[in-house]
Design a protein around this motif. Sequence first.
Motif, PDB file in Angstrom:
ATOM      1  N   LEU A 158      39.884  -9.621  17.963  1.00  0.00           N
ATOM      2  CA  LEU A 158      39.244  -8.305  18.020  1.00  0.00           C
ATOM      3  C   LEU A 158      40.300  -7.217  18.095  1.00  0.00           C
ATOM      4  O   LEU A 158      41.295  -7.352  18.811  1.00  0.00           O
ATOM      5  CB  LEU A 158      38.352  -8.204  19.258  1.00  0.00           C
ATOM      6  N   ARG A 159      40.064  -6.136  17.335  1.00  0.00           N
ATOM      7  CA  ARG A 159      40.941  -4.973  17.464  1.00  0.00           C
ATOM      8  C   ARG A 159      40.035  -3.759  17.609  1.00  0.00           C
ATOM      9  O   ARG A 159      39.354  -3.386  16.655  1.00  0.00           O
ATOM     10  CB  ARG A 159      41.854  -4.868  16.240  1.00  0.00           C
ATOM     11  N   GLY A 160      39.995  -3.211  18.806  1.00  0.00           N
ATOM     12  CA  GLY A 160      39.068  -2.109  19.054  1.00  0.00           C
ATOM     13  C   GLY A 160      37.652  -2.588  18.848  1.00  0.00           C
ATOM     14  O   GLY A 160      37.259  -3.633  19.361  1.00  0.00           O
ATOM     15  N   ASN A 161      36.893  -1.850  18.042  1.00  0.00           N
ATOM     16  CA  ASN A 161      35.516  -2.267  17.815  1.00  0.00           C
ATOM     17  C   ASN A 161      35.371  -2.987  16.475  1.00  0.00           C
ATOM     18  O   ASN A 161      34.362  -2.898  15.810  1.00  0.00           O
ATOM     19  CB  ASN A 161      34.577  -1.063  17.881  1.00  0.00           C
ATOM     20  N   ARG A 162      36.444  -3.661  16.062  1.00  0.00           N
ATOM     21  CA  ARG A 162      36.377  -4.427  14.822  1.00  0.00           C
ATOM     22  C   ARG A 162      36.888  -5.852  15.055  1.00  0.00           C
ATOM     23  O   ARG A 162      37.769  -6.092  15.871  1.00  0.00           O
ATOM     24  CB  ARG A 162      37.254  -3.783  13.733  1.00  0.00           C
ATOM     25  N   LEU A 489      30.235  -5.009  22.759  1.00  0.00           N
ATOM     26  CA  LEU A 489      31.322  -5.141  23.743  1.00  0.00           C
ATOM     27  C   LEU A 489      30.756  -4.844  25.122  1.00  0.00           C
ATOM     28  O   LEU A 489      29.711  -4.202  25.255  1.00  0.00           O
ATOM     29  CB  LEU A 489      32.440  -4.158  23.410  1.00  0.00           C
ATOM     30  N   SER A 491      31.669  -2.726  26.998  1.00  0.00           N
ATOM     31  CA  SER A 491      31.581  -1.275  27.151  1.00  0.00           C
ATOM     32  C   SER A 491      30.256  -0.735  26.627  1.00  0.00           C
ATOM     33  O   SER A 491      29.921   0.430  26.831  1.00  0.00           O
ATOM     34  CB  SER A 491      32.728  -0.616  26.372  1.00  0.00           C
ATOM     35  N   GLU A 493      29.598  -0.627  23.427  1.00  0.00           N
ATOM     36  CA  GLU A 493      29.824  -0.249  22.030  1.00  0.00           C
ATOM     37  C   GLU A 493      29.651  -1.486  21.137  1.00  0.00           C
ATOM     38  O   GLU A 493      30.081  -2.573  21.506  1.00  0.00           O
ATOM     39  CB  GLU A 493      31.255   0.276  21.905  1.00  0.00           C
ATOM     40  N   ILE A 495      30.444  -4.030  18.025  1.00  0.00           N
ATOM     41  CA  ILE A 495      31.557  -4.379  17.137  1.00  0.00           C
ATOM     42  C   ILE A 495      31.040  -4.175  15.715  1.00  0.00           C
ATOM     43  O   ILE A 495      30.059  -4.812  15.311  1.00  0.00           O
ATOM     44  CB  ILE A 495      32.009  -5.836  17.361  1.00  0.00           C
TER      45      ILE A 495
END
Lengths: 540, 393
Positions: A158-162, A489, A491, A493, A495
């Motif tokens: 995972l990188r951030g929301n991707r 996530l 959080s 948010e 993905i």
Amino acid sequence: MKGPQVLVVGGGIAGLCAAISARRAGARVLLVESAPRWRRGGNSRHGRNFRFCHDQPSALVPERYQADEFTEDLARATAGTGDAALTRLLIERSRAAPRWLLDSGVALQERNRGTLPFSRKTAFLLGGGQAMVNALYAQAERLGVDVRYGCVANRPCLRGNRLASIELRSSSQSGTSGQSGQSSASGLTGQAAESGGVPGRSSLELPQELVLEPAPEHPPEQAPKLTSETLTPDAVVLACGGAQGNPDWLRQHCGERVEGFINRGTPEAHGKLLIELLAAGAQAVGDPSRLYLVAVDARSPPADGGIVTRIRGMPQGMVVDRDGLRRHDEGADRGSTRYARWGQRLADYPGQIGYLLLDAAALREVPAALYPPLVAPDLQGLARQIGMDAAELERTWLTYNAAMRSSFGDDSLRPDLHSHLELPPHSVFPTDSHRDLHPDGSTHAPLDPPRTGPARALDTPPFAAYPMRPGLTFTYHGLAVDARARVQLSSGEPIANLFAAGTLMAPNLCPQGYLSGLMLTIGQVFGVLAGEEAARHVRG
Amino acid sequence: MSAAEPVVEGAAVDASAAATEAQRILAICNICGYCNGFCPVFDAARERPAPHRGDLSYLAHLCHACRNCLESCQYAPPHAFGVNVPRTLERLRWLDYADYVWPKPLARLMRAGMVLGSKADFALFLKLFLAMIVPLLMGFWWLPWSQLTQPALGPGGFYRIVPFPLMVCLGVATLGWALLSIGVSLVRFWRAIGGGRPAVRLTWSGLSAVLWDLASLRHLDGGGAGCTDSHSPLAPARRWLHQLLVLGFLCCFAATVVAAFWHHVLERVAPYPIGSLPVVLGLVGGLLMLASALGLWWLRRRTNPLALAPERKGGEISATLWLLAVVLSGLALLVWRGTSAMGLLLLAHLGFVYGFFLLLPASKFVHAGYRLLAVLRLRLEQRNIDADTSRRG
Ligand SMILES: Cc1cc2nc3c(=O)[nH]c(=O)nc-3n(C[C@H](O)[C@H](O)[C@H](O)COP(=O)(O)OP(=O)(O)OC[C@H]3O[C@@H](n4cnc5c(N)ncnc54)[C@H](O)[C@@H]3O)c2cc1C
Ligand code: SF4
Ligand code: SF4
């Protein structure tokens, strides 16, 4: 071939529906299935009917089943713990499930074809889940979905929301048949197959000719060569089922007692991706220590025994634990939830094993079972076969029979047996505190736990026993998703390019309890949805 | 014995092991029941939870080998339960043909068909095939070469080779033998499958319903999905080919009946002109049988071998060969009847036809009778149940 735009992980109902719908929406799709071809299809191979909302009776269902009723049923079963918005989505979209399946080549069984259990809420797959899975694979391949067997996806990055990348590991001959080349999956199978660690099972000897022989193993010569590659697809749909095939994970959440459980479903459900994603920050739903269990024959294979290993005759007999003690009312539950109740109870029995005891008359009444029961001309013999303390068993047995005669007394032929006083006192009463005086003057112990009738004394030899264990069907732990089936996530948010469908996200809708036919519907509805959304994401 | 275990081709099949395996598998199916929409076997098996030999025969012949239940079985080999219904029931069917056959010595022939691989039985087969061309050899012996090589141009050309009464007598005798032998075998089968079951009332309406079932192949549609001819796609091809084969056979039969009518009533003597009814019927029938037999053979080669009982191969090959011999010799006779080869071709064709009839009771073609009776029993039992429930209200 150019890399896939959409990667679908898992080839059960959810994955297949996702792959087909993403492909229809124009995406280049790769579906990876960890099982070898012959065992493709996960738990979906074992299902038979699915629940769907319908306003009219049809060839499939005799009456209507409207959204309100579906909503109420689900709320009652789950004690209102499911996500309301997703539930609405599920129920609305379930209307189209039969049509979608039919259009994708799946045959459904019309009610006038063969004897079906009565069901106004569910439709039946003709030939069952395996037939459906076969038809969906054929459809996917016709549409140009690339399918790889013996191929495991893991290590999502995972990188951030991707989701940036994911790894595929396949055996060298990932083509059409042969052994699953995947180390963890086959490793689990092998370990389970030894079954040495499962207490009690070795003491159950069967007459040799009745043992179901295992099929010859696949040729061991070709040690699978593992190849690994890292993929960066535009979108990924996870449809890799639950974690019921992962003993380590189960032990971690449910304790040592899982040693005594039997996995009714696919051994491929190792839940690796779920664990890895949760560790990477995805939001969990459900409860890892909650399991859907039913009572199965303790002699069942360690995995994939499916629907036929159930033991169903509790209302006709008496259930004891390995010490010969009764623990529950055998006649209390009659609904379709009764199998699950017993699974749960057995999980709390010492050694996770229980015995359904029957006499010759009761044996004729119970539903057919896979393995022949253990049979002996008398109780001592039966206790010996089971490896149980005969005196304790006899005590329980006599108490039970005496209570049956006084409550449901149908033994007019032998009135002398009604008199408890003829029996040696220690055999009659489990504890003194339970002794009280019956109106007719005889001493009477209310049975503890009580026994709901109809029932009668078990006194016609020969006597029989079915050994039972909890049979694990699926787990209630998964990934939280939003209304577009995107994995969330912690959080809150989503993905953007990671979607989930089927058992892996079912706890969003059903974090506890169960309705028959619900899981296939969740797989179909969210599979199609996730496929559509993934394709949409790819097109941008 | 597990279903996954490959049966060595040519090895004798142990009847009691086959029955035990069938009981084991059907017990699993009775609990599962997922396949009961495909065909009536599964519901019928549930009504017979402890099947005896006759029950197993009934179930075996109720199965028409669509193979759907193997492809859809979550317990199919290599699963530990090794459930393979089509192969197990096919095995029982072949054992049944040998078991119920009358007179008993034919059982040896039937078994020979099952184990074509073994040397002794292969020799037996060879002899039988030779027997089929005995009339041809006899013709050689008796008839002067000039007569044998005469083309059949004018009326009565055939009967100069084989006199009409002889031709008819041999035909009636061999066909009569076949009908007698098959008839007795079927009566034995019918008794066995009814053993221990509630009596059924044989009615005309029941019988006609069954004939319609069979003509329309009602139970052969796999619950609507068709048969699994090859590895996965369900398709109607096999049903069609099978029915075309039957149609072809009926055409040839009709051709014979029409010809007999012309001969006796209209007093027109064969050979008949190309465009005439008997010739057209025979030609169409022959071509249909040829095409559909080849089609079925082709489909079988593409069928998942797991679904097939290996030992049935011999019986199937021999049945196909006999049929092809009859059909091809008949077509050849039609094409070359105007040439000097006519005499030989006629002798060959008649030899194959008589031989076909002689061997009919020991051939795969008896399956039609067994299947008819199994479906008849199914229908009658269903009617009894319907009648009972409607009487009860
Ligand atoms: C005996 C039995 C009977 C049932 N009967 C019914 C019923 O009648 N009705 C009903 O609605 N439900 C029923 N269920 C439940 C239902 O079958 C399942 O919950 C449902 O089919 C799950 O579908 P799925 O696609 O989410 O998962 P699955 O069908 O389990 O598919 C998951 C797939 O993912 C693959 N996989 C796992 N991890 C990976 C990885 N890392 N990489 C690649 N592939 C992976 C697995 O091999 C598997 O094929 C039954 C379950 C059992 C065990
Ligand atoms: S063949 Fe397999 S799927 Fe079909 S009824 Fe039997 S056990 Fe069930
Ligand atoms: S092969 Fe076809 S006809 Fe035979 S039992 Fe199976 S489903 Fe029925």
